[in-house]
Design an enzyme around this catalytic site. Sequence first.
Site, mmCIF file in Angstrom:
data_model
loop_
_atom_site.group_PDB
_atom_site.id
_atom_site.type_symbol
_atom_site.label_atom_id
_atom_site.label_comp_id
_atom_site.label_asym_id
_atom_site.label_seq_id
_atom_site.Cartn_x
_atom_site.Cartn_y
_atom_site.Cartn_z
ATOM 1 N N ARG A 264 6.690 -92.682 -18.227
ATOM 2 C CA ARG A 264 6.602 -91.939 -16.964
ATOM 3 C C ARG A 264 7.800 -92.344 -16.111
ATOM 4 N NH1 ARG A 264 2.514 -94.286 -13.395
ATOM 5 N NH2 ARG A 264 4.351 -94.799 -12.177
ATOM 6 N N HIS A 268 3.847 -92.165 -10.212
ATOM 7 C CA HIS A 268 2.627 -91.580 -10.813
ATOM 8 C C HIS A 268 2.418 -90.152 -10.301
ATOM 9 C CE1 HIS A 268 -1.470 -90.893 -12.003
ATOM 10 N NE2 HIS A 268 -1.836 -90.770 -10.733
ATOM 11 N N TYR A 277 5.977 -101.696 -8.098
ATOM 12 C CA TYR A 277 5.285 -102.439 -9.161
ATOM 13 C C TYR A 277 5.993 -102.452 -10.514
ATOM 14 C CZ TYR A 277 3.429 -97.682 -9.977
ATOM 15 O OH TYR A 277 3.308 -96.335 -10.183
HETATM 16 C C1 LIG Z 1 -12.677 -90.953 -13.292
HETATM 17 C C2 LIG Z 1 -11.454 -91.214 -12.471
HETATM 18 N N1 LIG Z 1 -11.163 -92.485 -12.111
HETATM 19 C C3 LIG Z 1 -10.056 -92.741 -11.380
HETATM 20 C C4 LIG Z 1 -9.243 -91.717 -10.983
HETATM 21 C C5 LIG Z 1 -7.977 -92.011 -10.177
HETATM 22 N N2 LIG Z 1 -6.819 -91.818 -11.056
HETATM 23 C C6 LIG Z 1 -6.100 -90.680 -11.004
HETATM 24 S S1 LIG Z 1 -4.875 -90.680 -12.109
HETATM 25 C C7 LIG Z 1 -5.272 -92.204 -12.681
HETATM 26 C C8 LIG Z 1 -4.476 -92.864 -13.781
HETATM 27 C C9 LIG Z 1 -4.381 -92.014 -14.988
HETATM 28 O O1 LIG Z 1 -3.506 -92.622 -15.897
HETATM 29 P P1 LIG Z 1 -3.277 -92.076 -17.339
HETATM 30 O O2 LIG Z 1 -4.571 -91.672 -17.959
HETATM 31 O O3 LIG Z 1 -2.483 -93.082 -18.075
HETATM 32 O O4 LIG Z 1 -2.437 -90.743 -17.120
HETATM 33 P P2 LIG Z 1 -0.994 -90.574 -16.457
HETATM 34 O O5 LIG Z 1 -1.271 -90.249 -15.010
HETATM 35 O O6 LIG Z 1 -0.239 -91.840 -16.623
HETATM 36 O O7 LIG Z 1 -0.348 -89.430 -17.144
HETATM 37 C C10 LIG Z 1 -6.376 -92.710 -11.993
HETATM 38 C C11 LIG Z 1 -6.973 -94.021 -12.245
HETATM 39 C C12 LIG Z 1 -9.598 -90.405 -11.359
HETATM 40 N N3 LIG Z 1 -8.842 -89.351 -11.042
HETATM 41 N N4 LIG Z 1 -10.694 -90.192 -12.121
#
Ligand SMILES: Cc1ncc(C[n+]2csc(CCOP(=O)(O)OP(=O)(O)O)c2C)c(N)n1
Length: 366
Positions: A264, A268, A277
């Site tokens: 990425r 985010h 971080y």
């Molecule tokens: C069930 C849930 N828990 C927490 C969140 C908050 N949240 C949004 S994105 C994210 C991280 C997602 O990371 P990843 O699955 O690695 O996908 P990326 O964004 O890196 O593509 C979190 C914890 C959420 N949207 N849904």
Amino acid sequence: MREECDAMPKKVIQKFEVKFLEILGENGTCDENIKPQISSKVLLEMYKWMFLGRVFDNKMFSLQRQGKLGTFAQTKGHEAVQIGAAFALKKEDWLVPYFREQLITLIRDVPMENILMYYTGDERGQQYQKGWNVLPVCIPVATQLLHAVGMAWAFKLKKKKNVVLAFCGDGATSEGDFHEALNFASVFKVPVVFLCQNNQYAISVPLKKQTASETLAQKAIAYGMSSLKIDGNDIFAVYKGVKEAVELARKGKGPSFLECLTYRVTDHTTSDDASRYRPIKEVKIWEARDPILRLRKYLEKKKLWNKKKEGILYQDVQKKVNTAVKKAENVSAPSFEDMFRYTYKEMTAELKEELDYLKKVKNDEK
Ligand SMILES: Cc1ncc(C[n+]2csc(CCOP(=O)(O)OP(=O)(O)O)c2C)c(N)n1
């Protein structure tokens, strides 16, 4: 790995291995014997889609910074995963994204203006038409995987040949929904392919703090399904890996899991500041592994691409993107009744009361 705590002899009853697929090197060279059969015409199409995705992503970012869009997650750096996967699907296959797949959504016919509308807060941008075969953006992490399995199970029960391609991130692999989805899919042998965009971060949580597993691919082996780790910045490897997995699913051989390793390179989302971080040095290393640059180097070596063509493409893509932005900006505001329309088939008494109240207010304003 668990260390042996005593010298008691134990029989090995199972052995597993995780394979890694890479075809296109960082300098744009590859072994033509293992490269998937893709015509020059299609290769150029793939490149143009990746390029368009990058320009669109940059435009969205700039609109967000101008206060014209809400928070969104950039696709930048994920172009090989998304375009490689898109080209491996048939039109009748279904795509189940999470929230970082603007590009693959575009290639499934969702107009740019729909995506722009959604990120201005206009839910009509998520009203997809029949035949696009894409589910809307899914914000709750990993829940989309269960929807995907349900759809694939329905296709199996109805004896249809459609396959479902479900995306998730590395963070999603720590969610219960992920494990339930993989387990069910494998037990019932449903035609689904799970594609994990392992971009090495879940917001500020790096992969090594996310899991003690050395790979994400090995998690799927535990559920008894075919699993592969792929260089996600290598469009040939992604295309080949997804195509094989999709065809296995189509033949009734059950689900697969693909861990596509990428990075990425952006924050985010537009609400995040990753410089707090992670070291910029790390980002620079991955920026040099850019998936678009890699395919461009290959195309240039094959004399299929040059600076002049790139300039023309840039003008063309800019025009398309700007036209979509104008269209999205000129859409008339939704009616206030829309707030009440789509949650329940039959409106509740409370909602009816609120709607009547608002109607009265609007009438009085006239
Ligand atoms: C069930 C849930 N828990 C927490 C969140 C908050 N949240 C949004 S994105 C994210 C991280 C997602 O990371 P990843 O699955 O690695 O996908 P990326 O964004 O890196 O593509 C979190 C914890 C959420 N949207 N849904």
